[in-house]
Write a protein that holds these residues in place. Structure first.
Motif, mmCIF file in Angstrom:
data_model
loop_
_atom_site.group_PDB
_atom_site.id
_atom_site.type_symbol
_atom_site.label_atom_id
_atom_site.label_comp_id
_atom_site.label_asym_id
_atom_site.label_seq_id
_atom_site.Cartn_x
_atom_site.Cartn_y
_atom_site.Cartn_z
ATOM 1 N N SER A 1 0.833 -1.200 0.000
ATOM 2 C CA SER A 1 0.000 0.000 0.000
ATOM 3 C C SER A 1 0.877 1.263 0.000
ATOM 4 O O SER A 1 0.439 2.310 -0.444
ATOM 5 C CB SER A 1 -0.968 0.013 1.185
ATOM 6 O OG SER A 1 -0.273 -0.115 2.400
ATOM 7 N N ASP B 1 1.871 3.587 2.070
ATOM 8 C CA ASP B 1 1.158 4.762 2.575
ATOM 9 C C ASP B 1 1.653 5.129 3.968
ATOM 10 O O ASP B 1 1.000 4.774 4.944
ATOM 11 C CB ASP B 1 -0.348 4.470 2.577
ATOM 12 C CG ASP B 1 -1.171 5.705 2.917
ATOM 13 O OD1 ASP B 1 -0.928 6.753 2.287
ATOM 14 O OD2 ASP B 1 -2.038 5.615 3.789
ATOM 15 N N SER C 1 -6.134 5.191 4.616
ATOM 16 C CA SER C 1 -5.024 5.780 3.870
ATOM 17 C C SER C 1 -4.787 7.232 4.238
ATOM 18 O O SER C 1 -5.727 7.997 4.462
ATOM 19 C CB SER C 1 -5.290 5.682 2.363
ATOM 20 O OG SER C 1 -5.220 4.352 1.947
#
Length: 163
Positions: A10, A12, A44
Protein backbone atom coordinates in the motif's frame (compact mmCIF):
# COMPACT_ATOMS: atom_id res chain seq x y z
CA UNK A 1 14.11 -15.85 -19.08
CA UNK A 2 13.92 -12.31 -17.71
CA UNK A 3 13.60 -12.22 -13.91
CA UNK A 4 10.73 -9.85 -13.09
CA UNK A 5 9.61 -9.25 -9.52
CA UNK A 6 6.44 -7.58 -8.33
CA UNK A 7 6.79 -5.74 -5.01
CA UNK A 8 3.19 -5.14 -3.91
CA UNK A 9 2.17 -2.87 -1.06
CA UNK A 10 0.00 0.00 0.00
CA UNK A 11 3.07 2.26 0.47
CA UNK A 12 1.16 4.76 2.58
CA UNK A 13 3.63 6.30 2.96
CA UNK A 14 6.57 4.80 1.10
CA UNK A 15 9.39 4.61 3.65
CA UNK A 16 13.17 4.43 3.38
CA UNK A 17 12.78 0.79 4.43
CA UNK A 18 10.66 0.15 1.34
CA UNK A 19 13.18 2.00 -0.81
CA UNK A 20 16.01 -0.11 0.64
CA UNK A 21 14.16 -3.34 -0.19
CA UNK A 22 13.45 -2.07 -3.71
CA UNK A 23 17.10 -1.02 -4.19
CA UNK A 24 18.33 -4.43 -3.09
CA UNK A 25 15.71 -6.22 -5.18
CA UNK A 26 16.79 -4.21 -8.22
CA UNK A 27 20.26 -5.73 -7.83
CA UNK A 28 18.81 -9.26 -7.92
CA UNK A 29 16.10 -8.98 -10.58
CA UNK A 30 16.15 -7.71 -14.15
CA UNK A 31 13.08 -5.61 -13.36
CA UNK A 32 11.20 -4.72 -10.19
CA UNK A 33 7.62 -3.56 -10.56
CA UNK A 34 6.40 -1.68 -7.52
CA UNK A 35 2.67 -2.25 -7.30
CA UNK A 36 0.85 0.44 -5.36
CA UNK A 37 -2.13 -1.57 -4.16
CA UNK A 38 -5.17 -0.69 -2.11
CA UNK A 39 -5.30 -2.26 1.35
CA UNK A 40 -8.97 -2.36 2.28
CA UNK A 41 -8.14 -2.91 5.96
CA UNK A 42 -6.14 0.30 6.37
CA UNK A 43 -7.14 3.96 6.45
CA UNK A 44 -5.02 5.78 3.87
CA UNK A 45 -3.10 8.99 4.47
CA UNK A 46 -2.61 9.61 0.73
CA UNK A 47 -5.09 9.01 -2.09
CA UNK A 48 -4.24 6.22 -4.55
CA UNK A 49 -3.28 8.86 -7.13
CA UNK A 50 -0.99 10.64 -4.66
CA UNK A 51 0.67 7.36 -3.65
CA UNK A 52 1.32 6.48 -7.29
CA UNK A 53 2.75 9.91 -8.09
CA UNK A 54 4.88 10.14 -4.93
CA UNK A 55 6.19 6.58 -5.18
CA UNK A 56 7.10 7.14 -8.83
CA UNK A 57 8.94 10.35 -7.94
CA UNK A 58 10.80 8.75 -5.03
CA UNK A 59 11.98 5.87 -7.24
CA UNK A 60 12.68 7.84 -10.43
CA UNK A 61 16.46 7.27 -10.26
CA UNK A 62 16.18 3.46 -10.37
CA UNK A 63 16.80 2.25 -13.93
CA UNK A 64 15.10 -1.14 -13.68
CA UNK A 65 12.19 -0.19 -11.43
CA UNK A 66 8.75 0.93 -12.53
CA UNK A 67 5.68 1.83 -10.52
CA UNK A 68 2.13 0.80 -11.32
CA UNK A 69 -1.22 1.21 -9.58
CA UNK A 70 -3.58 -1.64 -8.85
CA UNK A 71 -6.88 -1.22 -7.11
CA UNK A 72 -8.90 -4.39 -6.90
CA UNK A 73 -7.19 -7.56 -8.05
CA UNK A 74 -5.42 -10.51 -6.50
CA UNK A 75 -1.66 -10.02 -6.35
CA UNK A 76 -1.09 -13.29 -8.24
CA UNK A 77 -3.36 -12.11 -11.05
CA UNK A 78 -1.51 -8.80 -11.26
CA UNK A 79 1.82 -10.63 -11.35
CA UNK A 80 0.63 -12.85 -14.19
CA UNK A 81 -0.64 -9.86 -16.23
CA UNK A 82 2.68 -8.07 -15.68
CA UNK A 83 4.79 -11.09 -16.62
CA UNK A 84 6.31 -11.24 -13.13
CA UNK A 85 7.57 -14.63 -12.01
CA UNK A 86 8.56 -13.50 -8.50
CA UNK A 87 6.96 -11.62 -5.65
CA UNK A 88 9.39 -9.49 -3.67
CA UNK A 89 8.69 -8.98 0.02
CA UNK A 90 10.58 -7.53 2.94
CA UNK A 91 10.37 -8.58 6.56
CA UNK A 92 11.43 -6.78 9.72
CA UNK A 93 10.61 -9.30 12.43
CA UNK A 94 9.34 -12.75 13.35
CA UNK A 95 5.82 -11.32 13.29
CA UNK A 96 6.35 -10.18 9.67
CA UNK A 97 7.84 -13.58 8.81
CA UNK A 98 4.76 -15.46 10.02
CA UNK A 99 2.45 -13.14 8.09
CA UNK A 100 4.54 -13.29 4.90
CA UNK A 101 4.95 -17.09 5.16
CA UNK A 102 1.16 -17.48 5.20
CA UNK A 103 0.68 -15.05 2.30
CA UNK A 104 3.39 -16.86 0.29
CA UNK A 105 1.64 -20.18 0.91
CA UNK A 106 -1.75 -18.95 -0.32
CA UNK A 107 -0.12 -17.23 -3.30
CA UNK A 108 1.69 -20.49 -4.17
CA UNK A 109 -1.66 -22.30 -3.97
CA UNK A 110 -3.24 -19.71 -6.29
CA UNK A 111 -0.30 -19.61 -8.73
CA UNK A 112 2.20 -22.48 -8.50
CA UNK A 113 4.71 -20.89 -10.90
CA UNK A 114 5.06 -17.71 -8.81
CA UNK A 115 7.91 -17.67 -6.27
CA UNK A 116 8.07 -15.36 -3.27
CA UNK A 117 11.49 -13.94 -2.44
CA UNK A 118 11.82 -12.42 1.02
CA UNK A 119 14.58 -9.97 1.93
CA UNK A 120 15.39 -9.27 5.56
CA UNK A 121 15.12 -5.62 6.44
CA UNK A 122 18.35 -3.71 6.84
CA UNK A 123 19.01 -3.10 10.52
CA UNK A 124 18.47 0.66 10.35
CA UNK A 125 14.92 0.16 9.01
CA UNK A 126 13.79 -2.88 11.00
CA UNK A 127 11.85 -0.83 13.56
CA UNK A 128 9.76 1.31 11.21
CA UNK A 129 6.47 0.69 9.46
CA UNK A 130 4.13 2.90 7.48
CA UNK A 131 1.42 2.37 10.09
CA UNK A 132 3.73 3.46 12.89
CA UNK A 133 4.86 6.52 10.95
CA UNK A 134 1.25 7.53 10.20
CA UNK A 135 0.56 7.45 13.93
CA UNK A 136 3.54 9.73 14.64
CA UNK A 137 2.49 12.05 11.80
CA UNK A 138 -1.06 12.30 13.21
CA UNK A 139 0.38 13.75 16.41
CA UNK A 140 2.79 16.14 14.71
CA UNK A 141 5.99 14.14 15.23
CA UNK A 142 9.01 14.39 12.97
CA UNK A 143 9.49 11.34 10.71
CA UNK A 144 11.75 12.99 8.14
CA UNK A 145 14.67 10.58 8.58
CA UNK A 146 12.44 7.61 7.75
CA UNK A 147 11.07 8.94 4.45
CA UNK A 148 12.34 9.85 0.99
CA UNK A 149 12.44 13.68 0.72
CA UNK A 150 9.57 13.87 -1.81
CA UNK A 151 7.32 11.89 0.56
CA UNK A 152 8.26 14.00 3.57
CA UNK A 153 7.58 17.20 1.61
CA UNK A 154 4.13 15.91 0.61
CA UNK A 155 3.34 15.11 4.24
CA UNK A 156 4.39 18.61 5.30
CA UNK A 157 2.14 20.12 2.59
CA UNK A 158 -0.81 18.02 3.80
CA UNK A 159 -0.17 19.12 7.39
CA UNK A 160 -0.14 22.76 6.29
CA UNK A 161 -3.37 22.35 4.28
CA UNK A 162 -5.13 20.68 7.20
CA UNK A 163 -4.01 23.29 9.74
Amino acid sequence: MKKIALFPGSFDPLTNGHVDTIRRGALIFDEVIVGVFVNTTKKSFFTPEEKLQLTSAALADFQNVRVIAQSRQLTVDSAKELGANFLLRGIRSVKDYEYERDIAAINKHLSSELETVILLSSEEYAHISSSMLKEVIQFGGNVEKYLPPVINQAIQRKRTEEA
